[in-house]
Motif scaffolding. Structure first.
Motif, PDB file in Angstrom:
ATOM      1  N   TYR A 143      33.541  37.975  43.732  1.00 52.24           N
ATOM      2  CA  TYR A 143      34.324  39.151  43.376  1.00 52.24           C
ATOM      3  C   TYR A 143      34.293  39.372  41.860  1.00 52.24           C
ATOM      4  CZ  TYR A 143      36.330  38.707  48.082  1.00 52.24           C
ATOM      5  OH  TYR A 143      36.520  38.619  49.435  1.00 52.24           O
ATOM      6  N   ALA A 144      34.681  40.560  41.429  1.00 51.78           N
ATOM      7  CA  ALA A 144      34.788  40.850  39.996  1.00 51.78           C
ATOM      8  C   ALA A 144      35.761  39.873  39.351  1.00 51.78           C
ATOM      9  CB  ALA A 144      35.285  42.281  39.802  1.00 51.78           C
ATOM     10  N   LYS A 149      30.455  35.117  38.016  1.00 53.24           N
ATOM     11  CA  LYS A 149      29.100  34.996  38.563  1.00 53.24           C
ATOM     12  C   LYS A 149      28.065  34.823  37.449  1.00 53.24           C
ATOM     13  CE  LYS A 149      29.237  38.955  40.747  1.00 53.24           C
ATOM     14  NZ  LYS A 149      30.639  39.373  40.508  1.00 53.24           N
ATOM     15  N   ASP A 154      28.360  41.152  44.610  1.00 51.52           N
ATOM     16  CA  ASP A 154      29.797  41.236  44.908  1.00 51.52           C
ATOM     17  C   ASP A 154      29.962  41.574  46.387  1.00 51.52           C
ATOM     18  OD1 ASP A 154      32.484  41.932  45.158  1.00 51.52           O
ATOM     19  OD2 ASP A 154      32.596  42.707  43.113  1.00 51.52           O
ATOM     20  N   GLN A 160      32.113  44.756  47.791  1.00 50.71           N
ATOM     21  CA  GLN A 160      31.700  46.146  47.642  1.00 50.71           C
ATOM     22  C   GLN A 160      31.216  46.750  48.950  1.00 50.71           C
ATOM     23  OE1 GLN A 160      29.073  47.112  44.412  1.00 50.71           O
ATOM     24  NE2 GLN A 160      30.031  45.675  43.010  1.00 50.71           N
ATOM     25  N   THR A 213      35.970  48.946  40.368  1.00 49.04           N
ATOM     26  CA  THR A 213      35.110  48.034  39.608  1.00 49.04           C
ATOM     27  C   THR A 213      33.933  48.734  38.933  1.00 49.04           C
ATOM     28  OG1 THR A 213      34.006  47.421  41.698  1.00 49.04           O
ATOM     29  CG2 THR A 213      35.747  45.956  40.892  1.00 49.04           C
TER      30      THR A 213
END
Length: 389
Positions: free
Chosen positions: A33-34, A38, A147, A150, A377
């Protein structure tokens, strides 16, 4: 660097996987996830690989030019970009230009061979089935990073990051302080963002409030290329595009030089992809159905040159192959790119995002959460959301 338990576990598994798949054409997927770090994990992994074998070369490839620039800067700052490595778009990694005798690029073809020991794909949630097949054809190990919160790629049943083998879901402590990350967590978990100020220039406002229309008009009238306007319905997108164009001094319905446009269909031969944004350099009507245009695509060195459909501009839907066949299938599909649907904005980001919440009746709660999370995002610094309370 202090890593969360899920990052440590993912890093160990990636190192083990690469050791066992070196010189093999297998792949592994890493979802995050944001705000989960990553990119940090990718940099640490690259350092570990280098320390084990300094001759290994890695290709870092992203779906968009902007994303590859961000990744390059991060790798440089963390001293994990080595001279033998590649950082760029997936397109520039696996396709080479076809140049005419006059020195003009007339198309692109898939490279016969690329000499890398490992490919790391960023923004892998945007990779379509045909690009993925081309990547796999080189029989080079691939780590696909994206992600998993999304939306899936539009108009493609293929979704590489639908259920990644490794997952990062612990938000980094510093990222939690970012108001956009805060809002993204609310969107992903609850599917409803309450109206309030979440931080400096990050706000959700009830669209029925008396100040909402005034603020929306002010934001739209101050549009610039660092702004992304997002909506759900194509009808709203068309209205917003024309309103923004009028505020910028474009009063004709036809596209003009300096208009912002978006590509609506992949064309590997031309090096353009669904969702890419650009600015028209020049445009002239070729015949009843086609313009001839030169378009500077964002973060792409060579401009697009070719025929683009007249009918597609401000159309409610992307033209089908059947419709194009009647016109001779001669050119490509673009539309005004000031306001976008969230599906079309995947893979892009902007400093300022203006979001108009619009939910389709057929959307279930899970798809709505993904839609809202994907929209939020896209914002890097400023986020203005207009919706129900």
């Amino acid at each position: 660097m202090q890593l969360s338990s899920d990052k440590k576990q993912a890093l160990n598994q990636l190192v083990k996987w690469f050791r066992s798949n070196y010189k093999r054409g297998n792949y592994i997927t890493l979802g995050g996830y944001a705000g989960t770090g990553k990119t940090t994990l990718i940099a640490i992994l690259r350092r570990i690989i280098f320390l084990k074998n300094k001759k290994i070369n890695v290709a870092f490839a992203s779906y968009t030019g902007k994303a590859s620039q961000v990744l390059r800067n991060y790798l440089k700052q963390s001293n994990t970009l080595y001279k033998q490595d590649f950082v760029g778009t997936i397109h520039s990694l696996i396709y080479s230009p076809i140049v005419s005798t006059g020195g003009r690029i007339t198309g692109w073809k898939k490279k016969d061979k690329i000499d890398y020991d490992l490919i790391i794909i960023d923004e892998a949630s945007m990779v379509s089935s045909d690009i993925w097949q081309d990547l796999r054809s080189y029989q080079i190990p691939i780590i696909a990073v994206g992600d998993h919160g999304q939306l899936p790629p539009i108009n493609d049943s293929f979704h590489l990051m639908d259920n990644p083998q490794l997952k990062l879901e612990t938000i980094h402590r510093q990222a939690k302080k970012n108001p956009i990350i805060k809002v993204s967590i609310i969107a992903r978990k609850k599917g409803t963002i309450p109206p309030k100020n979440y931080g400096r220039q990050v706000i959700k406002i009830n669209q029925s409030d008396i100040q909402a229309q005034e603020l929306a008009e002010e934001l739209l009238n101050n549009y610039d290329p660092e702004t992304m306007v997002l909506t759900g319905y194509n009808f709203s997108r068309k209205q917003l595009n024309q309103s923004i164009r009028n505020s910028l001094g474009f009063f004709e319905d036809e596209p003009e030089a300096n208009d912002r446009v978006i590509c609506l269909r992949n064309n590997h031969g031309k090096g353009i992809y669904n969702g890419m944004l650009g600015t028209i350099l020049s445009i002239n009507q070729e015949d009843a159905d086609w313009y001839y245009a030169e378009i500077k695509m964002d973060n792409v060195e060579n401009p697009f040159q070719g025929l683009i459909s007249i009918e597609q501009f401000q159309a409610s839907k992307t033209l089908s192959y059947t419709q194009l066949r009647k016109k001779g299938l001669k050119g490509d599909l673009f539309d005004f790119g000031y306001a976008l649907t969230v599906h079309k904005a995947q893979g892009s980001q902007a400093k300022k995002v203006i979001l108009f919440e619009q939910r389709f009746k057929q959307m279930d709660d899970e798809m709505w959460r993904r839609w809202l999370y994907t929209a939020v995002t896209r914002a890097e610094e400023e986020l203005y959301i207009f919706g129900e309370g």
